[in-house]
Design an enzyme around this catalytic site. Structure first.
Site, PDB file in Angstrom:
ATOM      1  N   ILE A 111       0.881  -1.100   0.051  1.00  0.00           N
ATOM      2  CA  ILE A 111       0.035   0.149   0.011  1.00  0.00           C
ATOM      3  C   ILE A 111       0.978   1.470   0.027  1.00  0.00           C
ATOM      4  O   ILE A 111       1.807   1.468   0.810  1.00  0.00           O
ATOM      5  CB  ILE A 111      -0.814  -0.084   1.264  1.00  0.00           C
ATOM      6  N   ALA A 112       0.723   2.160  -1.058  1.00  0.00           N
ATOM      7  CA  ALA A 112       1.940   3.279  -1.180  1.00  0.00           C
ATOM      8  C   ALA A 112       1.320   4.368  -1.563  1.00  0.00           C
ATOM      9  O   ALA A 112       0.323   4.162  -2.524  1.00  0.00           O
ATOM     10  CB  ALA A 112       2.936   2.704  -1.729  1.00  0.00           C
ATOM     11  N   GLU A 145       2.674  -7.716   6.922  1.00  0.00           N
ATOM     12  CA  GLU A 145       3.722  -7.458   7.644  1.00  0.00           C
ATOM     13  C   GLU A 145       4.082  -5.980   7.560  1.00  0.00           C
ATOM     14  O   GLU A 145       3.749  -5.291   6.257  1.00  0.00           O
ATOM     15  CB  GLU A 145       4.727  -8.132   7.137  1.00  0.00           C
ATOM     16  N   ASN A 150       8.329   1.566  10.659  1.00  0.00           N
ATOM     17  CA  ASN A 150       7.470   2.209  10.020  1.00  0.00           C
ATOM     18  C   ASN A 150       6.059   2.510  10.746  1.00  0.00           C
ATOM     19  O   ASN A 150       4.857   2.099  10.791  1.00  0.00           O
ATOM     20  CB  ASN A 150       6.797   1.373   8.856  1.00  0.00           C
ATOM     21  N   TYR A 157      -2.766   1.207  10.359  1.00  0.00           N
ATOM     22  CA  TYR A 157      -3.362  -0.201  10.582  1.00  0.00           C
ATOM     23  C   TYR A 157      -3.985  -0.237  11.982  1.00  0.00           C
ATOM     24  O   TYR A 157      -5.280  -0.825  11.952  1.00  0.00           O
ATOM     25  CB  TYR A 157      -2.194  -1.066  10.514  1.00  0.00           C
TER      26      TYR A 157
HETATM   27  C1  LIG Z   1       1.583   4.532   4.829  1.00  0.00           C
HETATM   28  C2  LIG Z   1       0.935   5.476   3.818  1.00  0.00           C
HETATM   29  C3  LIG Z   1       0.275   4.636   2.826  1.00  0.00           C
HETATM   30  C4  LIG Z   1      -0.229   6.255   4.351  1.00  0.00           C
HETATM   31  O1  LIG Z   1      -0.898   6.951   3.490  1.00  0.00           O
HETATM   32  P1  LIG Z   1      -1.245   8.691   3.774  1.00  0.00           P
HETATM   33  O2  LIG Z   1      -2.238   9.172   2.645  1.00  0.00           O
HETATM   34  O3  LIG Z   1      -0.514   9.496   4.127  1.00  0.00           O
HETATM   35  O4  LIG Z   1      -2.240   8.277   5.066  1.00  0.00           O
HETATM   36  P2  LIG Z   1      -3.531   9.023   5.535  1.00  0.00           P
HETATM   37  O5  LIG Z   1      -3.568  10.444   5.400  1.00  0.00           O
HETATM   38  O6  LIG Z   1      -4.749   8.115   5.076  1.00  0.00           O
HETATM   39  O7  LIG Z   1      -3.536   8.795   7.066  1.00  0.00           O
HETATM   40  C5  LIG Z   1      -4.242   7.720   7.726  1.00  0.00           C
HETATM   41  C6  LIG Z   1      -3.807   7.454   9.111  1.00  0.00           C
HETATM   42  O8  LIG Z   1      -2.396   6.771   8.889  1.00  0.00           O
HETATM   43  C7  LIG Z   1      -1.600   7.457  10.055  1.00  0.00           C
HETATM   44  N1  LIG Z   1      -0.715   8.632   9.573  1.00  0.00           N
HETATM   45  C8  LIG Z   1      -0.303   8.939   8.434  1.00  0.00           C
HETATM   46  N2  LIG Z   1       0.588   9.757   8.304  1.00  0.00           N
HETATM   47  C9  LIG Z   1       1.213   9.845   9.593  1.00  0.00           C
HETATM   48  C10 LIG Z   1       2.095  10.518   9.949  1.00  0.00           C
HETATM   49  N3  LIG Z   1       2.806  11.331   9.279  1.00  0.00           N
HETATM   50  N4  LIG Z   1       2.391  10.380  11.538  1.00  0.00           N
HETATM   51  C11 LIG Z   1       1.635   9.658  12.175  1.00  0.00           C
HETATM   52  N5  LIG Z   1       0.440   8.556  11.805  1.00  0.00           N
HETATM   53  C12 LIG Z   1       0.391   9.027  10.360  1.00  0.00           C
HETATM   54  C13 LIG Z   1      -2.720   8.192  11.049  1.00  0.00           C
HETATM   55  O9  LIG Z   1      -2.939   7.298  11.888  1.00  0.00           O
HETATM   56  C14 LIG Z   1      -3.581   8.655  10.002  1.00  0.00           C
HETATM   57  O10 LIG Z   1      -4.969   8.834  10.436  1.00  0.00           O
HETATM   58  P3  LIG Z   1      -5.463  10.225  11.082  1.00  0.00           P
HETATM   59  O11 LIG Z   1      -5.338  11.122   9.964  1.00  0.00           O
HETATM   60  O12 LIG Z   1      -6.562   9.988  11.866  1.00  0.00           O
HETATM   61  O13 LIG Z   1      -4.284  10.492  12.061  1.00  0.00           O
HETATM   62  C15 LIG Z   1       2.074   6.515   3.124  1.00  0.00           C
HETATM   63  O14 LIG Z   1       2.767   7.122   4.432  1.00  0.00           O
HETATM   64  C16 LIG Z   1       3.181   5.652   2.554  1.00  0.00           C
HETATM   65  O15 LIG Z   1       2.669   5.667   1.104  1.00  0.00           O
HETATM   66  N6  LIG Z   1       4.181   5.323   2.802  1.00  0.00           N
HETATM   67  C17 LIG Z   1       5.358   4.811   2.217  1.00  0.00           C
HETATM   68  C18 LIG Z   1       4.751   3.038   1.911  1.00  0.00           C
HETATM   69  C19 LIG Z   1       4.602   2.351   3.226  1.00  0.00           C
HETATM   70  O16 LIG Z   1       5.361   2.356   4.096  1.00  0.00           O
HETATM   71  N7  LIG Z   1       3.470   1.387   3.229  1.00  0.00           N
HETATM   72  C20 LIG Z   1       3.127   0.533   4.017  1.00  0.00           C
HETATM   73  C21 LIG Z   1       3.910  -0.732   3.948  1.00  0.00           C
HETATM   74  S1  LIG Z   1       3.518  -1.918   5.292  1.00  0.00           S
END
Ligand SMILES: CC(C)(COP(=O)(O)OP(=O)(O)OC[C@H]1O[C@@H](n2cnc3c(N)ncnc32)[C@H](O)[C@@H]1OP(=O)(O)O)[C@@H](O)C(=O)NCCC(=O)NCCS
Length: 210
Positions: A111-112, A145, A150, A157
């Protein structure tokens, strides 16, 4: 809503790879995605599109070649831009995700989000869609996983009811990092369903206003 989820197709793979390179320290080769899409009937991959990007790209695509052709005879030759440009639909992809069904367990494999579109609820939107897919394909649990470092992904999650259930030591070959194994409770339990539907409704309300 401005954001749409589609099934990933072969033509999406180059853009998916671009985002993957920005999101992960190590990446899959394009052939791995193609194989997943072609050969793995238990795999479900999605892409997230921003319709606004597609609309802007269509506007540029319509105007630029016309202008060029009118004023510059050399532009009748195939231009570099035309040769390498991808379609507005492809360029509008800003995130992707996927899972495999193993018996009655949905294993989230990736998921990215593109870094420019993070912290807008869109990673969450993709997770919600994966869980909806898990319901629709008969899964009872969702698992994944995640790197122990992270915290961002772990927060996402946990918000959706994933708990730590174990550790895979040195799971990631690039830096020998351990993986946390996370599981939801039974997704058909009334408690999980209720929590999921509430979170989803709140998220959709927020995204509608963007
Ligand atoms: C993980 C990932 C998909 C989250 O995407 P995102 O669009 O930024 O996340 P969202 O805006 O939808 O946030 C949803 C929740 O994620 C968590 N979250 C997102 N960014 C965060 C940050 N910078 N710090 C802490 N929590 C965070 C929070 O729980 C948030 O919920 P909230 O808004 O109620 O606090 C993104 O950071 C990513 O692509 N990371 C790199 C790839 C990766 O690590 N994938 C997971 C592999 S297991």
């Amino acid at each position: 809503m401005r954001y749409v989820i589609d099934r990933m197709t072969m033509s999406d793979v180059p853009r998916v790879i671009e985002i993957e390179r920005l999101a992960y320290p190590s990446t899959w080769p394009a052939s791995a995605y193609r194989k997943e899409l072609q050969d793995n009937r238990w795999a479900h991959y999605i892409v997230l599109r921003d319709k606004k990007i597609a609309q802007e790209q269509v506007a540029v695509g319509v105007q630029e070649p016309e202008k060029a052709r009118r004023f510059f005879p050399l532009s009748l030759l195939p231009s570099r831009q035309t040769a390498t440009a991808t379609s507005p639909e492809t360029n509008s992809i800003i995130g992707f995700a996927g899972l495999w069904l193993m018996v009655d367990e949905a294993h989230i494999t990736t998921i990215a989000m593109h870094p420019n579109y993070r912290r807008k609820g869109l990673g969450e939107f993709m997770l919600v869609n994966l869980i909806d897919i898990a319901y629709s394909i008969g899964a009872n649990w969702v698992t994944l996983e995640v790197r122990v470092s992270n915290y961002v992904a772990q927060n996402l999650y946990r918000k959706y009811g994933f708990h730590e259930k174990g550790l895979r030591p040195k799971y990631y070959s690039d830096n020998q990092e351990d993986a946390l194994i996370m599981w939801t409770d039974q997704i058909h339990s009334p408690e999980y369903k209720h929590k999921f539907q509430q979170l989803k409704a709140t998220l959709l309300r927020t995204l509608e206003t963007q």
